[in-house]
Motif scaffolding. Structure first.
Motif, short mmCIF file in Angstrom:
data_model
loop_
_atom_site.label_atom_id
_atom_site.label_comp_id
_atom_site.label_asym_id
_atom_site.label_seq_id
_atom_site.Cartn_x
_atom_site.Cartn_y
_atom_site.Cartn_z
N MET A 1 -17.21 24.90 21.62
CA MET A 1 -16.02 25.34 22.12
C MET A 1 -15.35 23.90 22.66
SD MET A 1 -15.20 27.58 25.48
CE MET A 1 -15.57 29.16 24.67
N THR A 2 -14.21 23.65 22.64
CA THR A 2 -13.33 22.40 23.15
C THR A 2 -12.30 23.07 23.92
OG1 THR A 2 -13.85 21.27 21.10
CG2 THR A 2 -11.93 20.41 22.46
N ILE A 3 -12.17 22.63 25.21
CA ILE A 3 -11.07 22.77 26.06
C ILE A 3 -10.59 21.57 26.60
CG2 ILE A 3 -10.41 23.78 28.16
CD1 ILE A 3 -12.54 26.06 27.79
N ASP A 4 -9.27 21.14 26.63
CA ASP A 4 -8.69 19.89 27.02
C ASP A 4 -9.48 18.69 26.47
OD1 ASP A 4 -6.85 18.31 28.19
OD2 ASP A 4 -7.86 18.48 30.11
N GLY A 5 -9.78 18.78 25.21
CA GLY A 5 -10.50 17.35 24.44
C GLY A 5 -12.07 17.25 24.92
N HIS A 6 -12.65 18.34 25.65
CA HIS A 6 -14.03 18.54 26.13
C HIS A 6 -14.87 19.40 25.30
CE1 HIS A 6 -13.24 15.75 29.66
NE2 HIS A 6 -12.16 16.57 29.83
N SER A 7 -15.81 18.86 24.51
CA SER A 7 -16.44 19.99 23.61
C SER A 7 -17.68 20.08 24.25
CB SER A 7 -16.51 19.19 22.39
OG SER A 7 -15.40 18.97 21.46
N PHE A 8 -18.23 21.37 24.01
CA PHE A 8 -19.52 21.68 24.74
C PHE A 8 -19.87 23.25 23.93
CE2 PHE A 8 -16.06 23.10 27.18
CZ PHE A 8 -16.33 24.72 27.29
N ILE A 9 -21.12 23.41 23.99
CA ILE A 9 -21.68 24.60 23.49
C ILE A 9 -21.58 25.90 24.33
CG2 ILE A 9 -23.82 25.80 22.33
CD1 ILE A 9 -24.48 22.93 21.35
N ALA A 10 -21.20 26.90 24.03
CA ALA A 10 -21.00 28.28 25.05
C ALA A 10 -21.24 29.50 24.12
CB ALA A 10 -19.58 28.41 25.67
N PRO A 11 -21.94 30.36 24.95
CA PRO A 11 -22.26 31.56 24.03
C PRO A 11 -20.87 32.41 24.06
CG PRO A 11 -22.76 31.84 26.26
CD PRO A 11 -22.40 30.47 26.13
N VAL A 12 -20.88 32.96 22.80
CA VAL A 12 -19.60 33.96 22.52
C VAL A 12 -19.98 35.34 22.20
CG1 VAL A 12 -17.60 34.06 20.79
CG2 VAL A 12 -18.55 31.87 21.52
N ALA A 13 -19.26 36.18 22.64
CA ALA A 13 -19.37 37.62 22.13
C ALA A 13 -18.03 38.25 21.72
CB ALA A 13 -19.79 38.47 23.50
N TRP A 14 -18.05 39.49 21.03
CA TRP A 14 -16.94 40.04 20.33
C TRP A 14 -16.91 41.34 20.98
CZ3 TRP A 14 -18.88 36.07 17.48
CH2 TRP A 14 -17.89 35.40 17.06
N LEU A 15 -15.60 41.95 21.46
CA LEU A 15 -15.56 43.20 21.88
C LEU A 15 -15.17 44.12 20.63
CD1 LEU A 15 -15.36 45.09 24.43
CD2 LEU A 15 -13.24 44.63 24.86
N GLN A 16 -16.03 45.25 20.65
CA GLN A 16 -15.56 45.93 19.32
C GLN A 16 -15.01 47.21 19.68
OE1 GLN A 16 -19.33 46.34 17.19
NE2 GLN A 16 -19.49 43.99 16.79
N SER A 17 -14.28 47.48 20.74
CA SER A 17 -13.51 48.38 20.99
C SER A 17 -11.97 48.08 21.23
CB SER A 17 -14.05 49.35 21.95
OG SER A 17 -14.34 48.62 23.34
N ILE A 18 -10.97 48.82 21.10
CA ILE A 18 -9.34 48.62 21.40
C ILE A 18 -9.52 48.28 22.74
CG2 ILE A 18 -7.26 49.40 20.99
CD1 ILE A 18 -8.08 50.53 18.34
N THR A 19 -8.94 47.14 23.04
CA THR A 19 -8.29 47.04 24.43
C THR A 19 -6.97 46.16 24.79
OG1 THR A 19 -9.14 46.29 26.71
CG2 THR A 19 -9.92 44.87 24.73
N SER A 20 -6.58 46.29 25.98
CA SER A 20 -5.20 45.54 26.06
C SER A 20 -5.65 44.13 26.22
CB SER A 20 -4.40 46.07 27.11
OG SER A 20 -5.25 45.96 28.44
N ALA A 21 -4.66 43.24 26.24
CA ALA A 21 -4.86 41.85 26.33
C ALA A 21 -5.10 41.40 27.82
CB ALA A 21 -3.82 41.02 25.87
N GLU A 22 -4.81 42.45 28.84
CA GLU A 22 -4.94 41.96 30.20
C GLU A 22 -6.36 42.12 30.55
OE1 GLU A 22 -2.51 44.55 29.16
OE2 GLU A 22 -1.19 43.02 29.33
#
Length: 55
Positions: A1-22
């Motif tokens: 993952m890269t945020i503001d030019g800083h790269s690092f490894i972070a766990p990622v997960a996906w939500l598999q149900s419909i939800t609002s962006a909020e």
């Protein structure tokens, strides 16, 4: 993952149900350890400030 030019490894997960962006939130593990995070509600902004490398 890269945020503001800083790269690092972070766990990622996906939500598999419909939800609002909020309801979506970046995971706390790793990201909250590496950045100071400021929520500016009135400006509708989230500011990430890189912390120095962890020992």
């Amino acid at each position: 993952m890269t945020i503001d030019g800083h790269s690092f490894i972070a766990p990622v997960a996906w939500l598999q149900s419909i939800t609002s962006a909020e309801q979506l939130l970046l995971g706390r593990e790793v990201v909250f350890d590496r950045f100071n995070i400021e929520f500016r509600q009135a400006d509708e902004q989230i500011r990430f400030t890189w912390r120095e490398e962890l020992s």
